[in-house]
Design an enzyme around this catalytic site. Structure first.
Site, PDB file in Angstrom:
ATOM      1  N   LYS A 179       0.934  -1.200   0.036  1.00 16.80           N
ATOM      2  CA  LYS A 179       0.042   0.086   0.080  1.00 16.80           C
ATOM      3  C   LYS A 179       0.791   1.241   0.035  1.00 16.80           C
ATOM      4  O   LYS A 179       1.450   1.607   1.102  1.00 16.80           O
ATOM      5  CB  LYS A 179      -0.838   0.236   1.157  1.00 16.80           C
ATOM      6  CG  LYS A 179      -2.300   1.028   0.964  1.00 16.80           C
ATOM      7  CD  LYS A 179      -2.333   1.867   2.262  1.00 16.80           C
ATOM      8  CE  LYS A 179      -1.628   2.984   2.361  1.00 16.80           C
ATOM      9  NZ  LYS A 179      -1.863   4.098   1.428  1.00 16.80           N
ATOM     10  N   GLY A 232       6.720   5.791   8.241  1.00 17.61           N
ATOM     11  CA  GLY A 232       5.855   6.896   8.345  1.00 17.61           C
ATOM     12  C   GLY A 232       5.876   7.760   9.290  1.00 17.61           C
ATOM     13  O   GLY A 232       7.044   7.702  10.211  1.00 17.61           O
ATOM     14  N   SER A 233       4.681   8.417   9.956  1.00 20.89           N
ATOM     15  CA  SER A 233       4.753   9.193  11.048  1.00 20.89           C
ATOM     16  C   SER A 233       4.698   8.343  12.136  1.00 20.89           C
ATOM     17  O   SER A 233       4.137   7.155  12.211  1.00 20.89           O
ATOM     18  CB  SER A 233       3.479   9.956  10.901  1.00 20.89           C
ATOM     19  OG  SER A 233       2.237   9.243  10.885  1.00 20.89           O
ATOM     20  N   ASN A 234       5.045   8.902  13.426  1.00 21.75           N
ATOM     21  CA  ASN A 234       5.081   8.191  14.613  1.00 21.75           C
ATOM     22  C   ASN A 234       3.665   7.796  15.171  1.00 21.75           C
ATOM     23  O   ASN A 234       3.354   6.617  15.610  1.00 21.75           O
ATOM     24  CB  ASN A 234       5.765   9.113  15.598  1.00 21.75           C
ATOM     25  CG  ASN A 234       6.514   8.457  16.498  1.00 21.75           C
ATOM     26  OD1 ASN A 234       5.881   7.908  17.530  1.00 21.75           O
ATOM     27  ND2 ASN A 234       7.783   8.185  16.352  1.00 21.75           N
ATOM     28  N   VAL A 236       0.907   7.003  13.328  1.00 25.56           N
ATOM     29  CA  VAL A 236       0.324   6.178  12.616  1.00 25.56           C
ATOM     30  C   VAL A 236       0.904   5.038  12.838  1.00 25.56           C
ATOM     31  O   VAL A 236       0.555   3.931  13.013  1.00 25.56           O
ATOM     32  CB  VAL A 236       0.321   6.396  10.930  1.00 25.56           C
ATOM     33  CG1 VAL A 236      -0.254   5.383  10.142  1.00 25.56           C
ATOM     34  CG2 VAL A 236      -0.673   7.719  10.763  1.00 25.56           C
ATOM     35  N   GLY A 237       2.403   4.962  12.915  1.00 23.59           N
ATOM     36  CA  GLY A 237       3.224   3.709  13.123  1.00 23.59           C
ATOM     37  C   GLY A 237       2.837   3.080  14.705  1.00 23.59           C
ATOM     38  O   GLY A 237       2.603   1.725  14.404  1.00 23.59           O
ATOM     39  N   GLU A 254       9.255   1.921  11.015  1.00 21.22           N
ATOM     40  CA  GLU A 254      10.495   3.266  10.905  1.00 21.22           C
ATOM     41  C   GLU A 254       9.676   4.611  10.849  1.00 21.22           C
ATOM     42  O   GLU A 254       8.805   4.639   9.955  1.00 21.22           O
ATOM     43  CB  GLU A 254      11.237   2.893   9.633  1.00 21.22           C
ATOM     44  CG  GLU A 254      12.203   1.828   9.652  1.00 21.22           C
ATOM     45  CD  GLU A 254      13.171   1.682  10.599  1.00 21.22           C
ATOM     46  OE1 GLU A 254      13.536   2.902  11.419  1.00 21.22           O
ATOM     47  OE2 GLU A 254      13.595   0.666  11.131  1.00 21.22           O
ATOM     48  N   CYS A 288      13.239  11.379   6.689  1.00 22.06           N
ATOM     49  CA  CYS A 288      13.455  10.779   8.202  1.00 22.06           C
ATOM     50  C   CYS A 288      14.908  10.916   8.695  1.00 22.06           C
ATOM     51  O   CYS A 288      14.899  11.243   9.861  1.00 22.06           O
ATOM     52  CB  CYS A 288      12.773   9.614   8.686  1.00 22.06           C
ATOM     53  SG  CYS A 288      13.769   8.463   7.640  1.00 22.06           S
ATOM     54  N   GLU A 389       9.358  16.471  14.760  1.00 21.07           N
ATOM     55  CA  GLU A 389       9.719  16.369  13.428  1.00 21.07           C
ATOM     56  C   GLU A 389       8.987  17.352  12.559  1.00 21.07           C
ATOM     57  O   GLU A 389       7.631  17.370  12.472  1.00 21.07           O
ATOM     58  CB  GLU A 389       9.302  14.931  12.868  1.00 21.07           C
ATOM     59  CG  GLU A 389       9.968  14.645  11.416  1.00 21.07           C
ATOM     60  CD  GLU A 389      10.019  13.465  11.123  1.00 21.07           C
ATOM     61  OE1 GLU A 389       8.767  12.693  11.252  1.00 21.07           O
ATOM     62  OE2 GLU A 389      11.000  12.738  10.587  1.00 21.07           O
TER      63      GLU A 389
HETATM   64  N1  LIG Z   1       9.813   8.398   8.671  1.00 17.83           N
HETATM   65  C1  LIG Z   1       9.602   8.736   7.307  1.00 17.83           C
HETATM   66  O1  LIG Z   1      10.407   8.738   6.476  1.00 17.83           O
HETATM   67  C2  LIG Z   1       8.277   9.577   7.200  1.00 17.83           C
HETATM   68  C3  LIG Z   1       7.724  10.332   7.850  1.00 17.83           C
HETATM   69  N2  LIG Z   1       6.531  11.201   7.873  1.00 17.83           N
HETATM   70  C4  LIG Z   1       6.325  12.100   9.060  1.00 17.83           C
HETATM   71  O2  LIG Z   1       4.559  11.818   8.866  1.00 17.83           O
HETATM   72  C5  LIG Z   1       4.241  13.309   8.847  1.00 17.83           C
HETATM   73  C6  LIG Z   1       2.849  12.936   8.059  1.00 17.83           C
HETATM   74  O3  LIG Z   1       3.085  12.740   6.668  1.00 17.83           O
HETATM   75  P1  LIG Z   1       1.976  11.357   6.243  1.00 17.83           P
HETATM   76  O4  LIG Z   1       2.099  11.217   4.942  1.00 17.83           O
HETATM   77  O5  LIG Z   1       0.651  12.111   6.801  1.00 17.83           O
HETATM   78  O6  LIG Z   1       2.423  10.006   6.978  1.00 17.83           O
HETATM   79  P2  LIG Z   1       1.600   8.984   7.409  1.00 17.83           P
HETATM   80  O7  LIG Z   1       1.981   8.127   8.547  1.00 17.83           O
HETATM   81  O8  LIG Z   1       0.063   9.418   7.560  1.00 17.83           O
HETATM   82  O9  LIG Z   1       1.588   8.235   6.141  1.00 17.83           O
HETATM   83  C7  LIG Z   1       2.553   6.987   5.733  1.00 17.83           C
HETATM   84  C8  LIG Z   1       1.544   5.805   5.291  1.00 17.83           C
HETATM   85  O10 LIG Z   1       1.058   5.211   6.152  1.00 17.83           O
HETATM   86  C9  LIG Z   1      -0.416   5.262   5.700  1.00 17.83           C
HETATM   87  N3  LIG Z   1      -1.566   5.388   6.475  1.00 17.83           N
HETATM   88  C10 LIG Z   1      -1.946   6.690   7.160  1.00 17.83           C
HETATM   89  N4  LIG Z   1      -2.812   6.455   8.141  1.00 17.83           N
HETATM   90  C11 LIG Z   1      -2.841   5.082   8.515  1.00 17.83           C
HETATM   91  C12 LIG Z   1      -3.519   4.345   9.258  1.00 17.83           C
HETATM   92  N5  LIG Z   1      -4.344   4.888  10.204  1.00 17.83           N
HETATM   93  N6  LIG Z   1      -3.237   3.003   9.395  1.00 17.83           N
HETATM   94  C13 LIG Z   1      -2.392   2.500   8.790  1.00 17.83           C
HETATM   95  N7  LIG Z   1      -1.704   3.159   7.665  1.00 17.83           N
HETATM   96  C14 LIG Z   1      -2.066   4.479   7.780  1.00 17.83           C
HETATM   97  C15 LIG Z   1      -0.508   6.182   4.476  1.00 17.83           C
HETATM   98  O11 LIG Z   1      -1.306   6.048   3.631  1.00 17.83           O
HETATM   99  C16 LIG Z   1       1.090   6.040   4.079  1.00 17.83           C
HETATM  100  O12 LIG Z   1       1.054   5.054   3.086  1.00 17.83           O
HETATM  101  C17 LIG Z   1       5.048  14.039   7.954  1.00 17.83           C
HETATM  102  O13 LIG Z   1       5.271  15.520   8.412  1.00 17.83           O
HETATM  103  C18 LIG Z   1       6.483  13.456   8.680  1.00 17.83           C
HETATM  104  O14 LIG Z   1       6.861  14.093   9.961  1.00 17.83           O
HETATM  105  C19 LIG Z   1       6.074  10.946   6.760  1.00 17.83           C
HETATM  106  C20 LIG Z   1       6.399  10.105   5.637  1.00 17.83           C
HETATM  107  C21 LIG Z   1       7.724   9.378   5.988  1.00 17.83           C
HETATM  108  O1  LIG Z   2      18.590   9.163   4.163  1.00 16.33           O
HETATM  109  C1  LIG Z   2      17.975   8.027   3.281  1.00 16.33           C
HETATM  110  O2  LIG Z   2      18.733   8.074   2.293  1.00 16.33           O
HETATM  111  C2  LIG Z   2      16.877   7.393   3.674  1.00 16.33           C
HETATM  112  C3  LIG Z   2      15.807   8.399   4.608  1.00 16.33           C
HETATM  113  C4  LIG Z   2      14.663   7.546   4.846  1.00 16.33           C
HETATM  114  O3  LIG Z   2      14.664   6.153   5.100  1.00 16.33           O
HETATM  115  C5  LIG Z   2      13.463   8.152   4.936  1.00 16.33           C
HETATM  116  O4  LIG Z   2      13.324   9.414   4.875  1.00 16.33           O
HETATM  117  O5  LIG Z   2      12.426   7.542   5.144  1.00 16.33           O
END
Ligand SMILES: NC(=O)C1=CN([C@@H]2O[C@H](COP(=O)(O)OP(=O)(O)OC[C@H]3O[C@@H](n4cnc5c(N)ncnc54)[C@H](O)[C@@H]3O)[C@@H](O)[C@H]2O)C=CC1
Ligand SMILES: O=C(O)CCC(=O)C(=O)O
Length: 487
Positions: A179, A232-234, A236-237, A254, A288, A389
């Site tokens: 997904k 993704g975000s903390n 949702v994670g 992660e 991240c 973040e």
């Molecule tokens: N660690 C990382 O690499 C990332 C961190 N983030 C952080 O999250 C913040 C928000 O970005 P979003 O795109 O809204 O992140 P998000 O955590 O909502 O989305 C990540 C994934 O989870 C899915 N998702 C959303 N809600 C869900 C739920 N209830 N159950 C299961 N899966 C779900 C999304 O569709 C997407 O595929 C960003 O501002 C950033 O701080 C976002 C993307 C990547």
């Molecule tokens: O720094 C990178 O190459 C990977 C970063 C990453 O995994 C992320 O932003 O989710």
């Protein structure tokens, strides 16, 4: 054929492209120009997800029986197709989430390299012989796949992250339901076409697109999904992890970072400025691993600040498809608004804005979700911009009097993903390696930019304490069986 705008994309289930049962699609917009529709993507429901999981469950029976070498051959083929289509994939990525084309191409080629790396893993050992206390017996470990793995991926690395989760899942004998983030479905669908063209058997890899709150949460809760890997975000994670835990499924998370760079008084300042800008502002700070806290020894604070600001002023914002652009827009309007609200909070809480802080005045950028590269000073550890973040191009400068104080400040965070130090002193390097609470510690190198063959993951709230990538991936995507054999 190059990338075409405004195509309609479907889910990929059991080797076929299928529309969402509702027939609904939604436009995927270009964040560099909100008027450009990159493509129409499915808004699926739980029924669609159930089909995808059922296909993956059926395919798992035969896929797990192939040899690692046979599975590896499919990954090698997929790598070759992705390499051939790299420009098209990179263009889709740039148009869909805004990172510059060279970065998108680099990421796509990283996807190719990840596929080749894991293709080779199919030929490597999967167990150990352990001496038994019974001299007549043979005792050894072997590994078995989990079964069906759900991959929930973010939009910031729309090729690398899905591939670094999917490739190890497949090579170790699992089947996958992916997904992607709804913001980057077009890119994910083209990557999926590469797997189809590579001849991957039906049902082994399925793509299902829709809202996270609908499809993501149903995937985490699905009784036939044996493992869930999430980036993704903390917020949702944590929910995904709790849903998996509640039904006894394996999970891997992660999540965020609040990554510090320490600039020691003896640092090579040119290198340190370059690493801070690249680590903090490339991909518009949407990594991240992005640098967000810049902790500087007071003796060189002014010199560092001056060099940093003069180079930040030079950054060229623009559409990632234009050759002269160094920094693209935020990936979505929501992301832009989050970044702007943090900038406002920074000022409200008493930090001093040194550069940027607003949307650019350039009328050519008015239809995109751009924000200027932003630098604050006077940032204290309790402030929101030092703790949360932001996921945008915002740097917080924080002076300190010693390396010891710098490491203490760097550790004053709920996160522990990546951290770096610029210094020439071996003692400072060793203290940093020993005392910094982060999964990645980097010396004289920026916080971002991970290598595919090395373990990746964080401490504290940054991850579920597992590691992805490299050979570490086997720990999540397989279960160990200890075998005791006696004639
Ligand atoms: N660690 C990382 O690499 C990332 C961190 N983030 C952080 O999250 C913040 C928000 O970005 P979003 O795109 O809204 O992140 P998000 O955590 O909502 O989305 C990540 C994934 O989870 C899915 N998702 C959303 N809600 C869900 C739920 N209830 N159950 C299961 N899966 C779900 C999304 O569709 C997407 O595929 C960003 O501002 C950033 O701080 C976002 C993307 C990547
Ligand atoms: O720094 C990178 O190459 C990977 C970063 C990453 O995994 C992320 O932003 O989710």
């Amino acid at each position: 054929m190059g990338f075409q705008l405004e195509q309609t994309y479907n889910n990929f289930i059991n080797g076929e492209w299928v529309k969402a049962g509702s027939g609904q699609t939604e436009p995927s917009l270009n964040p560099a120009n909100r008027n450009e529709i990159v493509g129409y993507v499915p808004a699926s429901g739980v029924e669609d997800l159930n089909h995808a999981v059922a296909a993956a469950k059926t395919a798992a029976k035969t896929w797990r029986r192939l040899t690692g070498a046979e599975r590896g051959n499919y990954l090698f083929q997929a790598a070759n197709v992705l390499e051939r289509r790299a420009d098209e994939v990179a263009e889709a990525m740039t148009r869909e989430m805004g990172k510059t084309f060279p970065e998108a191409k680099g990421e796509t080629m990283r996807g190719v390299a990840i596929l080749r790396y894991y293709a080779g893993e199919g030929m490597r050992k999967t167990g150990d012989v352990i001496p038994s206390t019974d001299s007549e017996a043979l005792m050894f470990t072997t590994r078995v796949p989990l079964g069906v793995v759900g991959v929930i991926a973010p939009w910031n690395f729309p090729v690398a992250i899905p591939i670094w989760k999917t490739a190890p899942a497949l090579i170790y004998g699992n089947t996958v339901v992916l997904k992607p983030a709804q913001e980057t479905v077009v890119t994910a669908a083209i990557v999926m076409e590469c797997f189809k063209e590579a001849g991957l058997p039906a049902g082994v890899l399925n793509l299902i697109c829709g809202k996270g709150s609908v499809i993501g949460s149903a995937l985490a809760e699905h009784p036939d999904v044996n493992g869930i890997t999430f980036t993704g975000s903390n917020e949702v994670g944590k929910r995904v992890g709790a849903a998996a835990l509640a039904r006894g499924a394996k999970y891997q998370l992660e999540m965020g970072g609040k990554n510090p760079v320490i600039i020691a008084a003896d640092a090579n300042l040119d290198l340190a400025v370059e690493g801070t800008i690249s680590g903090g502002l490339k991909s518009t700070g949407q990594k991240c691993t992005a640098t967000s806290r810049v902790i500087i020894e007071r003796k060189i604070y002014d010199a560092f600040k001056e060099k940093l600001l003069s180079q930040v002023q030079e950054i060229r914002l623009g559409d990632g498809m234009s050759a002269g652009s160094w920094m693209g827009p935020c990936a979505s309007e929501g992301q832009l608004n989050t970044v702007l609200s943090y900038i406002q909070k920074g000022q409200d809480e008493g930090a001093v804005l040194l550069a940027g802080g607003k949307r650019p005045n350039n009328p050519e950028l008015a239809e995109g979700f751009y924000v200027e590269p932003t630098v604050f000073e006077g940032v204290e550890s309790h402030m929101s911009i030092a703790r949360e973040e932001i996921f945008g191009p915002v740097l917080a400068l924080m002076p300190v009097d010693s390396i010891e104080e710098a490491i203490t400040l760097a550790n004053d965070s709920d996160y522990g993903l990546s951290a770096s130090i610029y210094t020439q002193n071996v003692g400072s390097m060793l203290s940093f390696i020993r005392d910094m609470d982060a999964g990645l510690v980097r010396i004289n190198a920026e916080t971002a930019g991970v290598e595919l063959q090395a373990p990746f993951g964080g401490m504290k709230m940054s991850s579920s304490h597992s590691r992805e990538q490299g050979q570490a991936a086997i720990e999540f995507f397989t279960a160990i069986k200890t075998v005791f054999v006696k004639s």
